[in-house]
Design an enzyme around this catalytic site. Structure first.
Site, mmCIF file in Angstrom:
data_model
loop_
_atom_site.group_PDB
_atom_site.id
_atom_site.type_symbol
_atom_site.label_atom_id
_atom_site.label_comp_id
_atom_site.label_asym_id
_atom_site.label_seq_id
_atom_site.Cartn_x
_atom_site.Cartn_y
_atom_site.Cartn_z
ATOM 1 N N ASP A 1 -39.054 -106.406 -12.949
ATOM 2 C CA ASP A 1 -39.387 -107.329 -11.858
ATOM 3 C C ASP A 1 -38.689 -106.869 -10.578
ATOM 4 O OD1 ASP A 1 -40.720 -108.885 -13.671
ATOM 5 O OD2 ASP A 1 -39.271 -110.516 -13.697
ATOM 6 N N ASP B 1 -47.783 -113.079 -19.044
ATOM 7 C CA ASP B 1 -46.452 -112.515 -19.274
ATOM 8 C C ASP B 1 -46.210 -112.320 -20.773
ATOM 9 O OD1 ASP B 1 -43.958 -111.560 -18.477
ATOM 10 O OD2 ASP B 1 -43.641 -113.198 -17.060
#
Length: 369
Positions: A168, A107
């Site tokens: 997301d 990430d």
């Protein structure tokens, strides 16, 4: 905790998922202790993973599965756990390899543009130098807006196996539509950069949770398949409903998704009636069509022909409905046909040529809008 992962590994191995290709079981954020150890190594939370990640990897491997883990290229992970700053890239790659990890999602919280430009390629080199094959999922482009000139997809394809380009996913139909819209609006940029070993990742399948109806679940599966998306489920396999399981275990769907050419599909029609058509070219001159309804009122009778969808003239196809299994034999390019599409639902076809014209399909495909 580790119990969740042990139990989910059992479900993948025993409930028919593994044989269909669902082989990776991936740990997301928040698995580690809040501090590195005295030697600066990442350590799993001792209460939630008392046996450690290596023991979990061994358990997963013994069932013919692979283990994925999460890291973050920054001072902290998105959840506030120790991140992998530039000085720790090599050490963390080595740690993951020693544990027997098979996939890393990296990430990008709490890192700068410059750190990402240096760190993501650096992690690729570090993972390769461990000598262990580790699939590398990058969140890099999502933190740079997902589009050129800020994102260089040529570099990404050399560095990463898959990458998150956009937001997301949330457990809602609105979220699925927003991702689909962004990928469709930017398909001229995104579609050509995907291929074997380097994939666009529109994020996880949320089928089996709370946010999608039955029709919407079928739609996400079909649309993600036509987009050549990595199929990563995010649901509890211990309690999944038979209908959600049936969608996720559709053999023909998975065969199409895993087509060896690895060509990402495109939206080729957007009608005023709120019907959209997506096309994915497959190996052996086959293709997949998805007829998708954004309507919310009632089932819609959509009429078209393969000629209108820019299929080669004078070709004849055998068509299989991916969900019902029904077969239409001898469909000619010029034949008019109709499909009934439920609200926020899909009809998905797998088309296989019975007879092809002289002009090669790939030439025709390049001319398609």
């Amino acid at each position: 905790s580790e119990t969740l992962f042990f139990e989910m590994a059992d479900r993948l191995a025993e409930d028919g998922w593994r044989e269909l290709g669902y082989k990776y079981i991936n740990i997301d954020d928040c698995w580690s202790a809040k501090q590195r150890d005295a030697a600066g190594r990442l350590v799993p939370d001792p209460e939630r993973f008392p046996r450690g990640i290596k023991a979990l990897a061994d358990y997963v491997h013994a069932r013919g599965l692979k283990l994925g883990i999460y890291g973050d290229l920054g001072t902290l992970t998105c959840g506030g756990y120790p991140g992998t700053t530039l000085g720790y890239v090599e050490q963390d790659a080595q740690t993951f390899a020693e544990w027997g990890v098979d996939m890393l999602k990296l990430d990008g919280c709490y890192s700068s543009r410059e750190e990402q430009a240096e760190g993501y390629p650096e992690m690729a080199r570090a993972l390769n130098s461990t000598g262990r094959p580790i699939v590398y999922s990058c969140s890099w482009p999502a933190y740079q807006g997902g589009l050129p000139p800020k994102v260089n997809y040529t570099v990404l394809a050399e560095v990463c196996n898959l990458w998150r380009n956009y937001d997301d996913i949330q457990d809602s139909w609105d979220s699925v539509l927003s991702i689909l819209d962004w990928f469709s609006a930017n398909q001229d940029v995104l579609q050509p950069v995907a291929g074997p070993g380097h994939w666009n990742d529109p994020d996880m399948l949320i089928i089996g949770n709370f946010g999608l109806s039955y029709e919407q679940s079928r739609s996400q599966m079909a649309l993600w398949t036509v987009m050549a998306a990595p199929l990563l489920m995010s649901t509890d396999l211990r309690t999944i409903s038979p209908s959600a399981k049936e969608i996720l275990q559709n053999r023909l769907m998975i065969q199409i998704n895993q087509d060896p050419l690895g060509i990402q599909g495109r939206r080729i029609v957007k009608e005023k009636s709120h019907i959209e058509v997506f096309l994915r070219a497959l190996s052996h001159a086959a293709s997949a069509l998805v007829f998708f309804s954004r309507r919310t009122d009632m089932p819609f009778l959509y009429t078209t022909s393969l000629a209108k969808l820019h299929f080669p003239e004078d070709a004849v196809y055998e068509v299989q409905d991916v969900y019902s299994g029904k077969i239409i034999s001898g469909l000619k390019t010029g034949d008019s046909f109709s499909v009934v599409i439920n609200p926020s639902g899909v009809v998905m076809w797998y088309l296989y040529p019975m007879a092809l014209p002289a002009q090669p399909w790939h030439v025709v495909r390049q001319q398609a809008p």
